[in-house]
Design an enzyme around this catalytic site. Structure first.
Site, mmCIF file in Angstrom:
data_model
loop_
_atom_site.group_PDB
_atom_site.id
_atom_site.type_symbol
_atom_site.label_atom_id
_atom_site.label_comp_id
_atom_site.label_asym_id
_atom_site.label_seq_id
_atom_site.Cartn_x
_atom_site.Cartn_y
_atom_site.Cartn_z
ATOM 1 N N THR A 53 -13.057 -4.415 4.655
ATOM 2 C CA THR A 53 -13.756 -5.395 6.095
ATOM 3 C C THR A 53 -11.040 -5.435 6.055
ATOM 4 O OG1 THR A 53 -13.440 -7.573 6.645
ATOM 5 C CG2 THR A 53 -12.641 -7.253 4.729
ATOM 6 N N THR A 84 -15.972 -6.901 9.850
ATOM 7 C CA THR A 84 -15.537 -6.432 8.535
ATOM 8 C C THR A 84 -17.333 -5.477 9.351
ATOM 9 O OG1 THR A 84 -15.342 -8.199 7.486
ATOM 10 C CG2 THR A 84 -17.026 -6.920 6.077
ATOM 11 N N GLY A 138 -18.840 -12.720 8.014
ATOM 12 C CA GLY A 138 -17.703 -13.822 7.463
ATOM 13 C C GLY A 138 -18.925 -13.937 6.269
ATOM 14 N N SER A 191 -14.410 -13.269 -1.560
ATOM 15 C CA SER A 191 -15.127 -12.679 -0.189
ATOM 16 C C SER A 191 -16.789 -12.876 -0.497
ATOM 17 C CB SER A 191 -15.133 -11.276 -0.828
ATOM 18 O OG SER A 191 -15.790 -10.612 0.091
ATOM 19 N N SER A 192 -17.112 -12.576 0.583
ATOM 20 C CA SER A 192 -18.935 -12.684 1.011
ATOM 21 C C SER A 192 -19.411 -11.385 1.208
ATOM 22 C CB SER A 192 -19.267 -13.795 1.734
ATOM 23 O OG SER A 192 -18.620 -14.667 1.676
HETATM 24 O O1 DON Z 1 -14.344 -10.525 2.337
HETATM 25 C C1 DON Z 1 -15.031 -11.307 3.461
HETATM 26 O O2 DON Z 1 -15.745 -11.711 3.525
HETATM 27 C C2 DON Z 1 -14.343 -12.098 4.575
HETATM 28 N N1 DON Z 1 -12.968 -11.705 4.756
HETATM 29 C C3 DON Z 1 -15.011 -11.334 5.231
HETATM 30 C C4 DON Z 1 -15.291 -11.159 6.839
HETATM 31 C C5 DON Z 1 -15.886 -10.916 8.142
HETATM 32 O O3 DON Z 1 -16.894 -10.636 7.403
HETATM 33 C C6 DON Z 1 -15.717 -11.534 9.596
HETATM 34 N N2 DON Z 1 -17.084 -10.575 10.035
HETATM 35 N N3 DON Z 1 -17.157 -10.217 10.509
#
Ligand code: DON
Length: 561
Positions: A388, A370, A463, A441-442
């Site tokens: 992301t 992301t 994430g 989402s986070s």
């Molecule tokens: O929206 C979310 O929370 C996840 N799809 C984010 C994924 C993510 O941050 C992976 N990266 N570092």
């Protein structure tokens, strides 16, 4: 004006080959009129050029976002989605929710039998980025849309110089046996399988043509015209679920941010379908019940309290949160009274076991990327944007003829109804797959204001670690009054309820801390990976100067003027 700070003794972790080399300098960039901080240097330059031309922070954010779809393909995107917090001067902040949505054909058991994997056409949600950027631009932009998309067209068509960081990421994804999509390999592979080197030029002709169409035709070019047909064709060929009708029906939403106060500051975060704003507000509300400052940033007491706040917020996240158009989030989660009750329940010398927080949720046994960027303009309009593709390079599928990477955001839904595990898999109802639903989402793009003026713009990838990364930055700035550079550099920690483990980034800087936490009943590990990439802006209340700190965990650039 650039102020070079002394090198902080942040340990260099054993990082996977996918990671960027350690940057040479850690700087805070100070500027009076505008600032862009993001992971991709060419995109930061595009953004600051828009600000210099008189564009608003949202104009610059649109230009940065589309430029990063070219220059930071691992997470910058037009085939994904995200959340943009906008703080217009003198007005309440708003959130533009451009989260991906489940296709009409998606069913609750999509992932249940394990046949749909992360790098699968069926893992793609309906992309939201182009509609989201267009909505933000319509409300808060000043310069013509075409002028904002054009720099990205040029970067894609003429190519741009790859730096060592991007070369490393491309080499990593191309070396992976899981990268099977032929079009992805054609677009991002180097001739005859050679490795990318810093100084090479990456040209993306198909993506350039797509961006040209978007520049000239606006978002409809992506959602209803030839490009929509290309995506539908790709889906049919790959067994995916998104149809042209799904694309045409996609809507970005303007939503009221989650708002809380924290020690006299106003904190605004992304509301559901992100759990970021609620999670951050719940943690800060709990922490406000304790005097952190007098105990010291790296005291076991403060660390213990942060972990306990994290556990409770992540447990509530699992229990309650999902797409608000399907499941109403309960209001009490961000109330001060609820936080007080939770704070009173924290044993100050003993870790709470994860199970005891939610005895009603049955427990079985059981990459990233992301990107976040922050922008502020001369009038004080502030933007905090996280978007992301879910995994690094998303589904690793490039839409044939259109040149853009598809997200695999559907994997953010709870995969198996009813199956919540000690390993961290969540199976609760609010975030189960349903047609037309946005996956939880986070992402936690955050604006902190004081007296109505922006003080801090921050957010991160990572994430489920994202909410905690942002909490660490906010606590560092507000409770411990760290300069923004130090607040971003400081080691981070992560607890997400399950697994019932706290992960430290660089806790070895604090001898004895982990050992002490273990005696309090925590399971603690020091990880070899970095947590997040929080490109942050802080506004000095005394001088009004903007201080930009690119997070050097992935490098990046703060560009101001
Ligand atoms: O929206 C979310 O929370 C996840 N799809 C984010 C994924 C993510 O941050 C992976 N990266 N570092």
């Amino acid at each position: 004006m650039i102020r070079t700070l002394p090198l902080l003794l942040v340990p260099i972790f054993a990082i996977p080959s996918a990671a960027r080399p350690e940057p040479q300098t850690r700087v805070t960039v100070e500027a009076k009129n505008g600032m862009v901080v993001c992971v991709s240097p060419p995109a930061a330059d595009v953004g600051v050029a828009v600000l210099k031309k008189g564009g608003t922070a949202v104009d610059a954010a649109v230009a940065v976002a589309v430029a990063m779809a070219v220059t930071w393909p691992e997470a910058g995107n037009i085939g994904g989605g995200g959340f943009m917090m906008v703080g217009p001067p003198g007005q309440e902040p708003v959130c533009i929710d451009y989260r991906e949505t489940a296709p009409t054909a998606a069913r609750v058991d999509l992932f249940a039998d394990g046949t749909v994997k992360a790098f699968d056409h069926r893992a793609a949600g309906i992309p939201g980025t182009v509609r989201g950027l267009a909505l933000a631009h319509r409300k808060f932009g000043k310069l013509p849309w075409k002028d904002l998309v054009w720099p990205a067209v040029k970067l894609a068509e003429d190519g741009f110089v790859v730096d060592g960081a991007l070369a490393g990421r491309l080499n990593w994804v191309l070396a992976s046996a899981a990268t099977t999509n032929a079009e992805f390999r054609r677009v991002f592979g180097k001739r005859e399988g050679a490795e990318w080197q810093a100084g090479d030029v990456l040209v993306q002709k198909d993506l350039g043509r797509t961006l040209r169409a978007i520049a000239e035709g606006g978002p409809d070019a992506f959602y209803t015209a030839d490009l929509a047909k290309l995506l539908e064709k790709e889906m049919k060929a790959g067994g995916g679920l998104i149809t042209a009708a799904d694309l045409a029906a996609y809507k970005a939403n303007e939503r009221k941010p989650v708002q809380t106060t924290y020690r006299g500051y106003d904190v605004y975060g992304a509301p559901p379908p992100s759990s970021g704003g609620v999670g951050l507000a719940e943690m800060l509300n709990i922490l406000e019940n304790f005097d952190l400052k007098s105990r010291g940033r790296w005291s076991p007491e403060v660390t213990h309290l942060m972990i306990e706040a994290m556990k409770r917020a992540y447990c509530d996240r699992a229990r309650y949160l999902g797409d608000p158009d399907f499941v109403a989030p309960p209001g009490h989660l961000i109330s001060k009274e609820y936080a007080k009750k939770l704070a009173v329940g924290i044993n100050l010398v003993r870790a709470t076991r994860g199970e005891t927080l939610a005895p009603d949720i049955e427990l079985g046994e059981g990459g990233d990327s992301t990107t976040h960027f922050s922008v502020i303009d001369r009038d004080g309009m502030a933007v905090s944007n996280t978007y992301t593709l879910e995994n690094a390079f998303g589904s690793r599928i490039v839409v044939r003829g259109a040149g853009y990477i598809l997200n695999n955001e559907m994997t953010d839904f709870n995969p198996k109804p009813g199956k919540t595990t000690r390993g961290g898999q969540i199976g609760t109802t609010p975030n189960l797959v349903a047609p037309g639903k946005r996956m939880l989402s986070s992402q936690t793009p955050t604006l902190v204001l004081k007296g109505g003026r922006p003080v801090l713009m921050t957010g991160s990838p990572g994430g489920r670690t994202i909410i905690n990364t942002v909490a660490c930055v906010v606590v560092n700035v507000i409770d411990f009054e760290m300069p923004v550079r130090d607040a971003v550099d400081a080691p981070r920690l992560h607890h997400q309820w399950f697994p019932d483990v706290v992960r430290f980034e660089g806790a070895d800087r604090h001898p004895g801390l982990v050992a002490k936490l273990k005696t309090m009943g925590h399971t603690a590990t020091v990880t070899g990976t970095k947590q997040g990439d929080a490109h942050t802006i802080w506004v000095d209340p005394k001088t009004g100067l903007y201080h930009g700190a690119a997070d050097t965990r992935l490098d990046g650039k703060a560009a101001g003027y």
